[in-house]
Design an enzyme around this catalytic site. Structure first.
Site, PDB file in Angstrom:
ATOM      1  N   VAL A  13       0.832  -1.201   0.000  1.00  0.00           N
ATOM      2  CA  VAL A  13       0.000   0.000   0.000  1.00  0.00           C
ATOM      3  C   VAL A  13       0.872   1.258   0.000  1.00  0.00           C
ATOM      4  O   VAL A  13       0.745   2.122  -0.874  1.00  0.00           O
ATOM      5  CB  VAL A  13      -0.962   0.003   1.214  1.00  0.00           C
ATOM      6  CG1 VAL A  13      -1.676   1.343   1.335  1.00  0.00           C
ATOM      7  CG2 VAL A  13      -1.981  -1.118   1.086  1.00  0.00           C
ATOM      8  N   ARG A  39      13.983  -4.073   2.027  1.00  0.00           N
ATOM      9  CA  ARG A  39      12.887  -3.470   1.251  1.00  0.00           C
ATOM     10  C   ARG A  39      13.248  -2.064   0.801  1.00  0.00           C
ATOM     11  O   ARG A  39      13.038  -1.685  -0.344  1.00  0.00           O
ATOM     12  CB  ARG A  39      11.635  -3.376   2.125  1.00  0.00           C
ATOM     13  CG  ARG A  39      10.668  -4.471   1.832  1.00  0.00           C
ATOM     14  CD  ARG A  39       9.281  -4.212   2.325  1.00  0.00           C
ATOM     15  NE  ARG A  39       8.480  -5.318   1.772  1.00  0.00           N
ATOM     16  CZ  ARG A  39       7.206  -5.492   1.961  1.00  0.00           C
ATOM     17  NH1 ARG A  39       6.526  -4.644   2.687  1.00  0.00           N
ATOM     18  NH2 ARG A  39       6.562  -6.496   1.420  1.00  0.00           N
ATOM     19  N   VAL A  87       1.637   0.751   8.075  1.00  0.00           N
ATOM     20  CA  VAL A  87       2.316  -0.458   8.555  1.00  0.00           C
ATOM     21  C   VAL A  87       1.312  -1.612   8.552  1.00  0.00           C
ATOM     22  O   VAL A  87       0.109  -1.398   8.418  1.00  0.00           O
ATOM     23  CB  VAL A  87       2.902  -0.269   9.972  1.00  0.00           C
ATOM     24  CG1 VAL A  87       3.908   0.867   9.981  1.00  0.00           C
ATOM     25  CG2 VAL A  87       1.809  -0.015  10.997  1.00  0.00           C
ATOM     26  N   THR A  91      -4.112 -10.154  11.152  1.00  0.00           N
ATOM     27  CA  THR A  91      -5.049 -10.701  12.134  1.00  0.00           C
ATOM     28  C   THR A  91      -4.250 -11.222  13.325  1.00  0.00           C
ATOM     29  O   THR A  91      -3.201 -11.844  13.167  1.00  0.00           O
ATOM     30  CB  THR A  91      -5.869 -11.836  11.488  1.00  0.00           C
ATOM     31  OG1 THR A  91      -6.527 -11.300  10.330  1.00  0.00           O
ATOM     32  CG2 THR A  91      -6.908 -12.375  12.446  1.00  0.00           C
ATOM     33  N   GLU A 157      -7.311   2.961   1.876  1.00  0.00           N
ATOM     34  CA  GLU A 157      -6.850   2.701   0.519  1.00  0.00           C
ATOM     35  C   GLU A 157      -7.745   1.658  -0.134  1.00  0.00           C
ATOM     36  O   GLU A 157      -8.005   0.614   0.436  1.00  0.00           O
ATOM     37  CB  GLU A 157      -5.403   2.194   0.593  1.00  0.00           C
ATOM     38  CG  GLU A 157      -4.758   2.056  -0.746  1.00  0.00           C
ATOM     39  CD  GLU A 157      -4.982   3.296  -1.594  1.00  0.00           C
ATOM     40  OE1 GLU A 157      -4.381   4.328  -1.286  1.00  0.00           O
ATOM     41  OE2 GLU A 157      -5.783   3.245  -2.561  1.00  0.00           O
ATOM     42  N   LEU A 159      -7.058   0.511  -3.342  1.00  0.00           N
ATOM     43  CA  LEU A 159      -6.397  -0.080  -4.508  1.00  0.00           C
ATOM     44  C   LEU A 159      -6.418  -1.601  -4.430  1.00  0.00           C
ATOM     45  O   LEU A 159      -6.396  -2.186  -3.349  1.00  0.00           O
ATOM     46  CB  LEU A 159      -4.957   0.418  -4.646  1.00  0.00           C
ATOM     47  CG  LEU A 159      -3.915   0.066  -3.577  1.00  0.00           C
ATOM     48  CD1 LEU A 159      -3.344  -1.325  -3.761  1.00  0.00           C
ATOM     49  CD2 LEU A 159      -2.800   1.083  -3.616  1.00  0.00           C
ATOM     50  N   CYS A 272      -6.513  -8.739   2.290  1.00  0.00           N
ATOM     51  CA  CYS A 272      -7.583  -7.877   2.814  1.00  0.00           C
ATOM     52  C   CYS A 272      -8.897  -8.578   3.158  1.00  0.00           C
ATOM     53  O   CYS A 272      -9.432  -8.366   4.240  1.00  0.00           O
ATOM     54  CB  CYS A 272      -7.884  -6.769   1.816  1.00  0.00           C
ATOM     55  SG  CYS A 272      -6.649  -5.483   1.850  1.00  0.00           S
ATOM     56  N   ARG A 429     -10.009 -21.275 -11.933  1.00  0.00           N
ATOM     57  CA  ARG A 429     -10.378 -19.878 -12.197  1.00  0.00           C
ATOM     58  C   ARG A 429     -11.271 -19.752 -13.426  1.00  0.00           C
ATOM     59  O   ARG A 429     -11.520 -18.634 -13.886  1.00  0.00           O
ATOM     60  CB  ARG A 429      -9.114 -19.030 -12.408  1.00  0.00           C
ATOM     61  CG  ARG A 429      -8.221 -18.940 -11.192  1.00  0.00           C
ATOM     62  CD  ARG A 429      -8.861 -18.110 -10.101  1.00  0.00           C
ATOM     63  NE  ARG A 429      -8.007 -18.021  -8.922  1.00  0.00           N
ATOM     64  CZ  ARG A 429      -8.379 -17.422  -7.802  1.00  0.00           C
ATOM     65  NH1 ARG A 429      -9.567 -16.872  -7.692  1.00  0.00           N
ATOM     66  NH2 ARG A 429      -7.569 -17.382  -6.779  1.00  0.00           N
TER      67      ARG A 429
HETATM   68  C1  UDX Z   1      -9.137  -5.953  -2.460  1.00  0.00           C
HETATM   69  C2  UDX Z   1     -10.125  -4.849  -2.858  1.00  0.00           C
HETATM   70  O1  UDX Z   1     -10.575  -5.076  -4.203  1.00  0.00           O
HETATM   71  C3  UDX Z   1      -9.461  -3.486  -2.741  1.00  0.00           C
HETATM   72  O2  UDX Z   1     -10.391  -2.454  -3.014  1.00  0.00           O
HETATM   73  C4  UDX Z   1      -8.921  -3.323  -1.320  1.00  0.00           C
HETATM   74  O3  UDX Z   1      -8.226  -2.091  -1.197  1.00  0.00           O
HETATM   75  C5  UDX Z   1      -7.995  -4.469  -0.968  1.00  0.00           C
HETATM   76  O4  UDX Z   1      -8.659  -5.718  -1.155  1.00  0.00           O
HETATM   77  P1  UDX Z   1      -7.126  -7.223  -3.657  1.00  0.00           P
HETATM   78  O5  UDX Z   1      -7.181  -8.156  -2.489  1.00  0.00           O
HETATM   79  O6  UDX Z   1      -5.797  -6.655  -4.047  1.00  0.00           O
HETATM   80  O7  UDX Z   1      -8.087  -5.962  -3.405  1.00  0.00           O
HETATM   81  O8  UDX Z   1      -7.691  -7.982  -4.949  1.00  0.00           O
HETATM   82  P2  UDX Z   1      -9.146  -8.255  -5.572  1.00  0.00           P
HETATM   83  O9  UDX Z   1      -9.069  -7.933  -7.012  1.00  0.00           O
HETATM   84  O10 UDX Z   1     -10.218  -7.621  -4.816  1.00  0.00           O
HETATM   85  O11 UDX Z   1      -9.266  -9.851  -5.463  1.00  0.00           O
HETATM   86  C6  UDX Z   1      -9.361 -10.517  -4.222  1.00  0.00           C
HETATM   87  C7  UDX Z   1      -9.537 -12.003  -4.419  1.00  0.00           C
HETATM   88  O12 UDX Z   1     -10.818 -12.286  -4.950  1.00  0.00           O
HETATM   89  C8  UDX Z   1      -8.531 -12.641  -5.385  1.00  0.00           C
HETATM   90  O13 UDX Z   1      -8.073 -13.863  -4.829  1.00  0.00           O
HETATM   91  C9  UDX Z   1      -9.335 -12.871  -6.636  1.00  0.00           C
HETATM   92  O14 UDX Z   1      -8.854 -13.946  -7.393  1.00  0.00           O
HETATM   93  C10 UDX Z   1     -10.709 -13.177  -6.048  1.00  0.00           C
HETATM   94  N1  UDX Z   1     -11.819 -12.922  -6.987  1.00  0.00           N
HETATM   95  C11 UDX Z   1     -12.035 -11.662  -7.476  1.00  0.00           C
HETATM   96  C12 UDX Z   1     -12.671 -13.962  -7.359  1.00  0.00           C
HETATM   97  O15 UDX Z   1     -12.511 -15.114  -6.894  1.00  0.00           O
HETATM   98  N2  UDX Z   1     -13.717 -13.707  -8.214  1.00  0.00           N
HETATM   99  C13 UDX Z   1     -13.951 -12.464  -8.718  1.00  0.00           C
HETATM  100  O16 UDX Z   1     -14.904 -12.314  -9.487  1.00  0.00           O
HETATM  101  C14 UDX Z   1     -13.085 -11.405  -8.342  1.00  0.00           C
HETATM  102  P1  ADP Z   2       0.301  -3.619   3.206  1.00  0.00           P
HETATM  103  O1  ADP Z   2      -0.230  -4.627   2.211  1.00  0.00           O
HETATM  104  O2  ADP Z   2      -0.740  -3.155   4.194  1.00  0.00           O
HETATM  105  O3  ADP Z   2       1.038  -2.488   2.576  1.00  0.00           O
HETATM  106  P2  ADP Z   2       2.859  -4.825   3.899  1.00  0.00           P
HETATM  107  O4  ADP Z   2       3.173  -5.943   4.815  1.00  0.00           O
HETATM  108  O5  ADP Z   2       3.144  -4.972   2.433  1.00  0.00           O
HETATM  109  O6  ADP Z   2       1.324  -4.441   4.143  1.00  0.00           O
HETATM  110  O7  ADP Z   2       3.639  -3.518   4.352  1.00  0.00           O
HETATM  111  C1  ADP Z   2       3.736  -3.057   5.652  1.00  0.00           C
HETATM  112  C2  ADP Z   2       5.167  -2.519   5.856  1.00  0.00           C
HETATM  113  O8  ADP Z   2       5.206  -1.870   7.143  1.00  0.00           O
HETATM  114  C3  ADP Z   2       6.247  -3.602   5.877  1.00  0.00           C
HETATM  115  O9  ADP Z   2       7.230  -3.310   4.898  1.00  0.00           O
HETATM  116  C4  ADP Z   2       6.836  -3.507   7.307  1.00  0.00           C
HETATM  117  O10 ADP Z   2       8.240  -3.726   7.339  1.00  0.00           O
HETATM  118  C5  ADP Z   2       6.510  -2.070   7.679  1.00  0.00           C
HETATM  119  N1  ADP Z   2       6.486  -1.814   9.119  1.00  0.00           N
HETATM  120  C6  ADP Z   2       5.907  -2.547  10.109  1.00  0.00           C
HETATM  121  N2  ADP Z   2       6.111  -1.977  11.327  1.00  0.00           N
HETATM  122  C7  ADP Z   2       6.824  -0.843  11.099  1.00  0.00           C
HETATM  123  C8  ADP Z   2       7.343   0.203  11.933  1.00  0.00           C
HETATM  124  N3  ADP Z   2       7.153   0.188  13.257  1.00  0.00           N
HETATM  125  N4  ADP Z   2       8.035   1.206  11.355  1.00  0.00           N
HETATM  126  C9  ADP Z   2       8.229   1.218  10.003  1.00  0.00           C
HETATM  127  N5  ADP Z   2       7.765   0.293   9.164  1.00  0.00           N
HETATM  128  C10 ADP Z   2       7.063  -0.741   9.691  1.00  0.00           C
END
Ligand code: UDX
Ligand code: ADP
Length: 454
Positions: A13, A39, A87, A91, A157, A159, A272, A429
């Site tokens: 994100v 990273r 960050v 869960t 967010e 996205l 998510c 799929r």
């Molecule tokens: C999701 C939300 O779309 C996004 O708005 C939020 O910010 C983060 O969570 P993401 O998890 O990146 O995004 O992907 P998404 O395109 O939503 O797909 C999620 C899962 O659903 C994937 O495993 C995808 O394969 C599955 N999916 C999606 C299906 O099984 N069927 C569909 O028709 C669409």
């Molecule tokens: P998301 O999908 O929400 O962006 P990620 O796991 O890809 O989640 O990214 C979260 C980032 O936050 C990781 O790169 C992790 O190293 C960083 N992070 C976690 N705790 C801290 C912290 N205390 N200070 C700075 N960065 C952190």
């Protein structure tokens, strides 16, 4: 330079979001900080640590111009006017709310770090998905005990991975939640001004903080619920002979429903959906809303059931045993166009197949490194292959679990010729044309349609 922005957390994100803000607002100085040095080094090199179409190009335009990556978090906090917190909030795996509530330890550590380093007032923007009322806790931590003032905003967010850059460049909406006080409104306006550089004003919504936080959970819950609904129908199609593709098309033509997110398959994955649904369940339970909690829990359970049903189908179509059989898994990422494997259905499917003593061979164009980590404990029972043709060679079956474009381009006659017969194709799929595969000689099993067998 106008204002200085910092994002704490350079992940899926934080990285793309800040790259787009830096690209669209060249007069803002944008820093992204993370505790993970590897990273940060990757971002600094111009080779982002995550795969996302178009991301590298956007980063290249702004890197070292007004986009900087750093591990010096404390210094960056001091310099920033606006601090995004992105960050991870996974869960919880322990204690109260384990398996459901969000683990806020990283998030709280960050709040305390901001408080201890800040010497001037700041706007703190919550970007991670967090439970409703987390911003209130953030506000409390930041503003307790006097010192400089912090205004806390929620800016969730939306996205989706794989389309992150397009989603950021042309968002359906930007949501900003803040307090309805003069300071709160001014902070919201500062953030609106940034997004308004490239997002039409009418797409920028301002709300209360809690509404904003809840909207993120709600949007993901709705999307996940559509997938669980179509998957529940797919099981009925398989037993009655209806075709889920035809049903989805007919249902989706209703303009009130719309055609997207009606793709039946092996189920949803990603960082998510499950997390946010469980968050919502936990929230409802904490409020004493048992039926509401149960309602959302069923969406998760249906998704688990779909994964389970997919593997059971594979077993039953392979004479109820896969012991010693080679099974090629096409695709390990949770969806196409990302290397991310968090909560990917492929993790579950591979583990179950190994439990049944199959020899699993995983192919994925972007996610093999993550797959190796996810399945590390399975040792030799899983092999990893960079060439899909070699992965399928000598296999009894192929299970397609991620709809990468490249899988539609392969020479399936060549693949079929190299496999053990009968050769099974399980399309998790519904990506490929079952008639074509069937005419080559495969027994074809899709989700929500009757099997095609010789
Ligand atoms: C999701 C939300 O779309 C996004 O708005 C939020 O910010 C983060 O969570 P993401 O998890 O990146 O995004 O992907 P998404 O395109 O939503 O797909 C999620 C899962 O659903 C994937 O495993 C995808 O394969 C599955 N999916 C999606 C299906 O099984 N069927 C569909 O028709 C669409
Ligand atoms: P998301 O999908 O929400 O962006 P990620 O796991 O890809 O989640 O990214 C979260 C980032 O936050 C990781 O790169 C992790 O190293 C960083 N992070 C976690 N705790 C801290 C912290 N205390 N200070 C700075 N960065 C952190």
């Amino acid at each position: 330079m106008k204002k200085s922005i910092l994002c704490i957390g350079a992940g899926y994100v934080g990285g793309p979001t800040m790259a787009v803000i830096a690209d669209r607002c060249p007069d803002y100085r944008v820093q992204v900080a993370d505790i993970n040095e590897a990273r940060i080094r990757a971002w600094q090199s111009g080779e982002p640590p995550i795969y996302e179409p178009g991301l590298k190009e956007v980063v290249a335009r702004a890197l070292n111009r007004n986009l900087f990556f750093t591990t010096e978090i404390e210094k960056a906090i001091e310099e920033a006017d606006i601090i995004f917190v992105s960050v991870n909030t996974p869960t919880k795996t322990f204690g109260e709310g384990a398996g459901m509530a969000a683990d806020l330890q990283y998030w709280e550590r960050t709040a305390r770090q901001i408080k201890s380093c800040a010497k001037t007032p700041k706007i703190v923007v919550e970007k991670s998905t967090v439970p409703v009322r987390t911003a209130e806790a953030m506000d409390y931590i930041l503003n307790s005990g006097g010192g400089v003032h912090f205004e806390v905003l929620s800016n969730p967010e939306f996205l989706a991975e794989g389309t992150a850059i397009r989603d950021l460049m042309e968002p359906d909406r930007v949501l900003i939640g803040g307090k309805n006080t003069p300071e709160g409104r001014a902070a919201m306006e500062a953030l609106v001004t940034i997004y308004a550089r490239w997002v039409p004003r009418e797409r920028i919504l301002t709300t209360g903080v809690w509404s904003s936080e809840l909207s993120k959970l709600a949007a993901n819950a709705f999307l996940a619920q559509r997938i669980s609904s179509i998957n529940a129908l797919s099981a009925l199609c398989e037993t009655t002979g209806a075709d889920i593709g035809e049903v989805a098309l007919a249902v989706g033509r209703d303009s009130r429903i719309g055609p997207r997110f009606l793709g039946a398959g092996v189920g949803f994955g990603g960082s998510c959906f499950r997390k946010d649904l469980l968050n919502l369940v936990y929230l409802c339970e904490c409020q004493g809303l048992r039926e509401e909690a149960e309602y959302w829990r069923r969406v998760v359970l249906m998704n688990d059931h779909q994964r389970h049903r997919f593997v059971r189908g594979m077993l039953s179509h392979m004479f109820n045993t896969v012991v010693g059989k080679r099974i090629a898994v096409f695709g390990f990422a949770f969806k196409a166009d990302t290397g991310d494997t968090r909560d990917s259905p492929a993790i579950y499917v591979c583990r179950r197949l190994v439990e049944e003593r199959a020899q699993v061979v995983v192919h994925d164009p972007r996610a093999l490194d993550n797959a190796r980590v996810d399945l590390a404990d399975l040792g030799d029972a899983v092999a990893y292959e960079t060439d899909p043709y070699r992965a399928a060679e000598g296999a009894h079956a192929i299970a397609l679990l991620t709809a990468w474009d490249l899988y539609a381009q392969l020479d399936y006659q060549r693949i079929y010729d190299s496999m053990i017969k009968p050769a099974c194709f399980f399309d998790g799929r519904n990506q490929l044309d079952p008639d074509k595969l069937f005419s080559i000689g495969f027994n074809v099993y899709t989700v929500g349609r009757p099997p095609r067998t010789h």
